[in-house]
Design a protein around this motif. Sequence first.
Motif, PDB file in Angstrom:
ATOM      1  N   UNK A   1      18.831  39.557  93.185  1.00 30.41           N
ATOM      2  CA  UNK A   1      19.571  39.009  94.328  1.00 30.41           C
ATOM      3  C   UNK A   1      19.730  40.083  95.394  1.00 30.41           C
ATOM      4  N   UNK A   2      19.600  39.737  96.671  1.00 29.01           N
ATOM      5  CA  UNK A   2      19.743  40.727  97.753  1.00 29.01           C
ATOM      6  C   UNK A   2      21.165  41.314  97.763  1.00 29.01           C
ATOM      7  N   UNK A   3      21.253  42.593  98.160  1.00 28.61           N
ATOM      8  CA  UNK A   3      22.538  43.278  98.299  1.00 28.61           C
ATOM      9  C   UNK A   3      22.896  43.351  99.769  1.00 28.61           C
ATOM     10  N   UNK A   4      24.134  42.971 100.120  1.00 28.65           N
ATOM     11  CA  UNK A   4      24.590  43.032 101.503  1.00 28.65           C
ATOM     12  C   UNK A   4      25.330  44.335 101.711  1.00 28.65           C
ATOM     13  N   UNK A   5      24.754  45.205 102.523  1.00 28.19           N
ATOM     14  CA  UNK A   5      25.348  46.513 102.805  1.00 28.19           C
ATOM     15  C   UNK A   5      25.351  46.723 104.317  1.00 28.19           C
ATOM     16  N   UNK A   6      26.553  46.734 104.915  1.00 30.14           N
ATOM     17  CA  UNK A   6      26.701  46.959 106.361  1.00 30.14           C
ATOM     18  C   UNK A   6      25.787  46.025 107.155  1.00 30.14           C
ATOM     19  N   UNK A   7      25.875  44.747 106.863  1.00 31.72           N
ATOM     20  CA  UNK A   7      25.103  43.674 107.516  1.00 31.72           C
ATOM     21  C   UNK A   7      23.611  43.741 107.219  1.00 31.72           C
ATOM     22  N   UNK A   8      23.239  44.632 106.317  1.00 33.66           N
ATOM     23  CA  UNK A   8      21.824  44.713 105.909  1.00 33.66           C
ATOM     24  C   UNK A   8      21.660  43.965 104.599  1.00 33.66           C
ATOM     25  N   UNK A   9      20.619  43.158 104.501  1.00 39.33           N
ATOM     26  CA  UNK A   9      20.269  42.511 103.238  1.00 39.33           C
ATOM     27  C   UNK A   9      19.151  43.320 102.607  1.00 39.33           C
ATOM     28  N   UNK A  10      19.471  43.982 101.514  1.00 37.96           N
ATOM     29  CA  UNK A  10      18.531  44.917 100.884  1.00 37.96           C
ATOM     30  C   UNK A  10      18.121  44.386  99.522  1.00 37.96           C
ATOM     31  N   UNK A  11      16.861  44.566  99.211  1.00 34.90           N
ATOM     32  CA  UNK A  11      16.307  44.067  97.962  1.00 34.90           C
ATOM     33  C   UNK A  11      15.920  45.234  97.070  1.00 34.90           C
ATOM     34  N   UNK A  12      16.475  45.241  95.872  1.00 34.70           N
ATOM     35  CA  UNK A  12      16.080  46.242  94.882  1.00 34.70           C
ATOM     36  C   UNK A  12      15.806  45.533  93.570  1.00 34.70           C
ATOM     37  N   UNK A  13      15.037  46.129  92.775  1.00 35.54           N
ATOM     38  CA  UNK A  13      14.788  45.631  91.432  1.00 35.54           C
ATOM     39  C   UNK A  13      14.901  46.787  90.464  1.00 35.54           C
ATOM     40  N   UNK A  14      14.475  46.584  89.242  1.00 41.30           N
ATOM     41  CA  UNK A  14      14.577  47.655  88.256  1.00 41.30           C
ATOM     42  C   UNK A  14      13.499  47.505  87.206  1.00 41.30           C
ATOM     43  N   UNK A  15      12.973  48.636  86.768  1.00 38.79           N
ATOM     44  CA  UNK A  15      12.093  48.687  85.603  1.00 38.79           C
ATOM     45  C   UNK A  15      12.981  49.010  84.413  1.00 38.79           C
ATOM     46  N   UNK A  16      12.877  48.200  83.346  1.00 40.69           N
ATOM     47  CA  UNK A  16      13.788  48.333  82.218  1.00 40.69           C
ATOM     48  C   UNK A  16      13.000  48.608  80.951  1.00 40.69           C
ATOM     49  N   UNK A  17      13.423  49.644  80.250  1.00 43.44           N
ATOM     50  CA  UNK A  17      12.850  49.943  78.937  1.00 43.44           C
ATOM     51  C   UNK A  17      13.895  49.701  77.865  1.00 43.44           C
ATOM     52  N   UNK A  18      13.478  49.120  76.751  1.00 42.63           N
ATOM     53  CA  UNK A  18      14.414  48.771  75.684  1.00 42.63           C
ATOM     54  C   UNK A  18      14.004  49.464  74.390  1.00 42.63           C
TER      55      UNK A  18
END
Length: 566
Positions: free
Chosen positions: A516-533
């Motif tokens: 889900x996009x992150x709202x930071x100071x009117x900016x919609x930023x997209x991050x994801x993650x690589x996950x190891x288990x």
Amino acid sequence: MLQQLKTFGEILDGLEIAMCVFDDQDRALAWNRCFFRFFPEHEGQVHEGEHYSVNLRRFYSGRLSPQELSGIERYIEAGIERHQHQSQPYEFEHLGRRLRVSSLPVPGVGRMRLWRSESTLAPQATLPGGAPAALPAGGGVLLDKVPDALMVCGLDGGRIEWVNESFVLMYGLRDRQSAVGSGFEQVFEAAWQQELAAGTADHELYATGLQVLKDHLRFSGAPFELPLPGNRFCRVIARPTGGGEAFYAHVDISEIKRQQQRLEAAERLAREREQQLRHKSVLLEATVENLDQGIALIGADGTIELSNLNFYELLDLPASWLGQRLSLDTVLDHQRQRREFDGAPELVQQYVQAGGRSPHLPRYERRCASGRMIEVRNIPIEDGSLLRTVNDITQRKRDEERIRFAAHHDALTGLINRAVFMECLEAEVSLARRTGIGCAVLYLDLDGFKPINDRHGHAVGDQVLVGVAEALRGVSREADFVARLGGDEFAVLQRGVQGREQARQLAQRVQQALAAPLLVESLQLQVGASIGVALCPDDGDQAEALLRQADLAMYARKKQRARPTG
């Protein structure tokens, strides 16, 4: 110790025993007057620190014949050997006396040599005409046994004609002949000379004594007191003999004068302390009232004898009680009614139930009904009273909590840090080895975080990390641990894992939350993650190994996602 040895030497002077003390390196430390009477060759020569070999060289230089002097070193060497190992006394002749000598070890000092005359001493030199006319035949021998100092001299301060041994001791003379022919004033000055030369004399006392002596030597009959060195005093009484001479008795009144001095000092001290007490009482009242802490003096009977305003304010006691003589029971009853001790530690509740007056609980902390944290200290006093202090430690406790939190958490996100995460992981894998209940480690590395940080700056990047932390908390259970390992790397310790599917589902929830996009100071930023288990015990049962496996799995996942398709 040196002063004690000198005092001991003065006592031995009265017994006509010579003394010389040496340290454990055979160096001279102390000696008495009788030492010079038996060994006049040392007078004016021996000094502190002088080695016994130098002492022996003077001794043998006057005893050996010219033929024997060539072997003086052998005599000195043998003398040192006797001194160091002598265990039995022996006798020898010296200057007309037969002397008996002992050498004794003195623990912590060295050795002490003692000499006693075993034969009659050579007669004292007498004045022309024999003993003074004031003394009957044989009277001088009898008067030598008198403990008071005695002196015969001409009227109106004439020359001294005779003194007894007690006079020699009182005025620190070498022998009685050193007094005969001198004026009493000269003897008094000589007695003070050593302290005057050393700069330790009481000059005012000396000058006063000298003036008293001069005034009273003009006529005889009136008794007077003289100060002597070493805080000693004597009372001098003169009686004319009728034969142109005067008989003087010198009575040691040192102890009486010391008692007078002590009494006067005690009276001065009592007056000073009374004044100090009044001053301290005023100062104490002002100090107690201006202390930041609460303070109360509880008497042995449980009465609050002294207290300040802060004592009542910190314990939330009625202000109208201030200044009243309350009992501690009244205060405790009031606090129980307010349920002040309901949340207190068990030990504190037991203490209060027992009356709260025992000194055996010197310090405790508790939370007041108002929410304030206080520290109570009990200081016992010899008369059975108890000094109780109350400090507000609310802010200190908050500061300590902040310090503890900062030591265990990431300052930016509030998540636990790597060190705490590893402690939790160690405990969890240990539990898994004992019970078989597994756990899983999810290792996360953010995708796309560096471009955001480079493009929008670190402030925006920090907000992204805070948003990621909140998302991880949201998808994790309360029993799980979420940590920021450093940079844009995070980890989740999933507890009570029954199989890999359970860990996979958590990883999927994390992926969805971070998609889900992150709202930071009117900016919609997209991050994801690589996950190891990595699962315990399937992928390892050691904390470091398990985290490393999760890290490797994460990098493999990141590499797979970065591989071009088609």
